[in-house]
Each structure stands twice: as C-alpha cells, then as structure tokens.
Motif scaffolding. Structure first.
Motif, PDB file in Angstrom:
ATOM      1  N   ASP A 219      -5.369   0.950   5.590  1.00  0.00           N
ATOM      2  CA  ASP A 219      -5.321   2.211   4.813  1.00  0.00           C
ATOM      3  C   ASP A 219      -4.884   1.740   3.336  1.00  0.00           C
ATOM      4  N   GLY A 220      -4.652   0.627   3.254  1.00  0.00           N
ATOM      5  CA  GLY A 220      -3.934   0.206   1.728  1.00  0.00           C
ATOM      6  C   GLY A 220      -4.844  -0.753   1.035  1.00  0.00           C
ATOM      7  N   GLY A 221      -4.461  -1.136  -0.192  1.00  0.00           N
ATOM      8  CA  GLY A 221      -5.236  -2.174  -0.842  1.00  0.00           C
ATOM      9  C   GLY A 221      -6.254  -1.439  -1.522  1.00  0.00           C
ATOM     10  N   VAL A 222      -6.884  -2.027  -2.576  1.00  0.00           N
ATOM     11  CA  VAL A 222      -7.848  -1.066  -3.177  1.00  0.00           C
ATOM     12  C   VAL A 222      -9.028  -1.747  -2.461  1.00  0.00           C
TER      13      VAL A 222
ATOM     14  N   LEU B 281      -7.882  -2.244   1.770  1.00  0.00           N
ATOM     15  CA  LEU B 281      -8.058  -3.554   2.541  1.00  0.00           C
ATOM     16  C   LEU B 281      -6.366  -3.966   2.854  1.00  0.00           C
ATOM     17  N   GLY B 282      -5.539  -2.922   3.013  1.00  0.00           N
ATOM     18  CA  GLY B 282      -4.331  -3.368   3.331  1.00  0.00           C
ATOM     19  C   GLY B 282      -3.671  -3.619   4.673  1.00  0.00           C
TER      20      GLY B 282
ATOM     21  N   MET C 183      -0.335  -5.284  -1.080  1.00  0.00           N
ATOM     22  CA  MET C 183      -0.013  -5.314   0.265  1.00  0.00           C
ATOM     23  C   MET C 183      -0.141  -6.712   0.915  1.00  0.00           C
ATOM     24  N   TYR C 184      -0.305  -7.821   0.074  1.00  0.00           N
ATOM     25  CA  TYR C 184      -0.456  -9.290   0.682  1.00  0.00           C
ATOM     26  C   TYR C 184       0.353 -10.159  -0.260  1.00  0.00           C
ATOM     27  N   GLY C 185       1.222  -9.339  -0.791  1.00  0.00           N
ATOM     28  CA  GLY C 185       2.107 -10.123  -1.770  1.00  0.00           C
ATOM     29  C   GLY C 185       1.881  -9.611  -3.255  1.00  0.00           C
ATOM     30  N   SER C 186       3.096  -9.242  -3.857  1.00  0.00           N
ATOM     31  CA  SER C 186       2.992  -8.769  -5.283  1.00  0.00           C
ATOM     32  C   SER C 186       2.036  -9.352  -6.194  1.00  0.00           C
ATOM     33  N   PRO C 187       1.453  -8.518  -7.115  1.00  0.00           N
ATOM     34  CA  PRO C 187       0.573  -9.367  -8.009  1.00  0.00           C
ATOM     35  C   PRO C 187       1.202 -10.451  -8.937  1.00  0.00           C
TER      36      PRO C 187
ATOM     37  N   THR D 196      -4.398 -10.753  -7.540  1.00  0.00           N
ATOM     38  CA  THR D 196      -3.920 -10.114  -6.522  1.00  0.00           C
ATOM     39  C   THR D 196      -4.282 -11.110  -5.431  1.00  0.00           C
ATOM     40  N   LEU D 197      -3.936 -10.793  -4.122  1.00  0.00           N
ATOM     41  CA  LEU D 197      -4.174 -11.589  -3.075  1.00  0.00           C
ATOM     42  C   LEU D 197      -5.031 -10.936  -2.152  1.00  0.00           C
TER      43      LEU D 197
END
Length: 258
Positions: free
Chosen positions: A60-63, A66-67, A166-170, A195-196
């Motif tokens: 539900d996350g990430g742009v 994809l989180g 969601m996979y580490g701070s930008p 981002t990751l």
C-alpha cells in the motif's frame, strides 16, 4: 545428513515464527525416501517463496503502491463515509474535506490527468498505465503562526515513514522554492532526490511540491515522476502543482467540527 533430517530441521525453524504458511510449504516439498540432495534443494528453494506471513498487508505504500507497509501520509478525512464515495470529475478535479492536526477543517483540491485511486494510504492520483507519474496529499503539523520551512517539508515527505521511504530514506535531496504563493495560491517547491525501488535499485526522481496551511496543518501536494521523464512532462506536472488549493472549510455540524 539425510534429506529427511534436513527437512525436519527446516520445518522446525519456520514453525518457530508465527504466521508462516507452513501447510503450503509442506505441500511444496514433496520429500520421498529416494529424493536426491539436488532434488531436495530445488524443492527447498521453491518453497522459500511461500515463506510470507499469512496476514501480511498488501503493498500500500511507495509511489505506485510499491511499499512494504502502509505509509504515513497524515491524511485525516473530516467525514470518512463521504470520502469513501468521493470520485474524480471528468475534467480531473479532486476535492476532499480533511482535518488539520488541531482539528481545523480544510477543503483540499487539485486537478490531475491521472485517475484517482481508492486507497487506504490517503489521496493519490496515479498513472496506472506506466506507474511513473503521480500526485498525492501529505499532511503534517505546523506551529501556528510559523512560516513554512524547507526542513519541515523534507521531514514530512522524505522520511522513512513516507511514500518515498519504504525501502530506506531518500538521498541526495535538493529542495528549491519556485513560487512563494499568496492570495490562496500555494507556495511551490521543486525537488530532486533518489529513492530505492523494491528491487533495492536507486531511482532518480523529480517533483513539484505545493504547500498551503490551514490551522496548524501544513497541506502538501506532491506531483512527481522519474528524472528521465520530468523534462518532457514538466509543464503538465507544474499545472497539477499550481491547481492545488487548501483553504478553511465552511462551518458545519459534522461531529469532527470543533
């Protein structure tokens, strides 16, 4: 060591963690007395893909959704029932009534060419074809009477709790004021950052960030795409950013109204 012994140890290990789909793992590992070590290892690799919690949340996350977990957008609807039935107009207009952290009601609107998503993560309009472009609302607390500071925008949007983290701070975040706003027009910033992705690969992105305040709430519209696509789409992305509006909502008798 016999493969059956390895299998026993494997099941003992995974059964110690609650929520694993043990039944599916057992069914995927067809172990017979004559199974060779190589055949067993192949089955073990295939079974490992089933080792996810049964009650795990959908992405539900990430742009682009994809989180790993649901991002914290700070969005609180004034009337959740009304929000659930809100639709986008044929011309792309999106309008919601939200609450600032102190309970002040706000009307928030923008216009975007991408469809509005019905998501529990907040308010997002996204290109569902390629998934590169999106516009979403972020809300954070701002001390009354204080000015909007770039550091507050960075913390709200680019922390590990947000849609980009969601996979580490930008990293490599650069924020620049494009327009100071005024007379109900939002202040607009441009941002570049890295981002990751879920595959843990770096992705360079650019965004326009529209900012306005109601009560002690800092309401942000983040309009973004990849750095590669930004130059081609810059004018249309800026139109989305300039369409953002966040103003005091009319007084009503809603239970959330202070």
């Amino acid at each position: 060591m016999k493969t059956t012994s390895i299998f026993g140890l494997f099941l003992l290990f995974i059964s110690s963690s609650s929520g694993w789909n043990i039944g599916a793992v057992k069914r995927s590992l067809i172990i017979q007395g004559t199974t060779s070590r190589s055949e067993f290892c192949s089955s073990l690799v295939a079974a490992s893909s089933l080792l996810v919690p049964v009650d795990s949340n959908a992405f539900d996350g990430g742009v682009g959704g994809l989180g790993k977990t649901r991002p914290q957008t700070g969005v609180v609807f004034r009337d959740e029932d009304a929000a659930a039935s809100t639709t986008q107009s044929s011309s792309g207009d999106v309008t919601y009534e939200l609450l600032a952290p102190d309970g002040s009601p706000a009307v928030v609107s923008f216009n975007a060419p991408w469809p509005l998503l019905q998501t529990a993560a907040g308010i997002e309009s996204r290109d569902i074809g390629g998934g590169f472009e999106s516009a979403f609302i972020q809300v954070t607390e701002l001390q009354k009477g204080s000015e909007i500071k770039p550091s507050q925008i960075k913390e709200a949007i680019f922390s590990s709790r947000g849609k980009f983290g969601m996979y580490g701070s930008p990293t490599d975040i650069k924020l620049r004021l494009v327009s100071p706003g005024g007379n109900k027009s939002p202040a607009i910033y441009s941002a570049t950052f890295t981002t990751l992705t879920p595959a843990m690969r770096e992705s360079d992105r650019k965004a326009y960030i529209s900012a306005a305040t109601v009560g002690n709430g800092l309401f942000l519209l983040v309009t973004t795409t990849t750095a590669v696509r930004f130059t081609k789409l810059e004018s249309s992305l800026k139109r989305v950013a300039e369409s953002f509006l966040a103003v005091d909502a009319p007084k009503t008798s809603l239970r959330n109204q202070k």
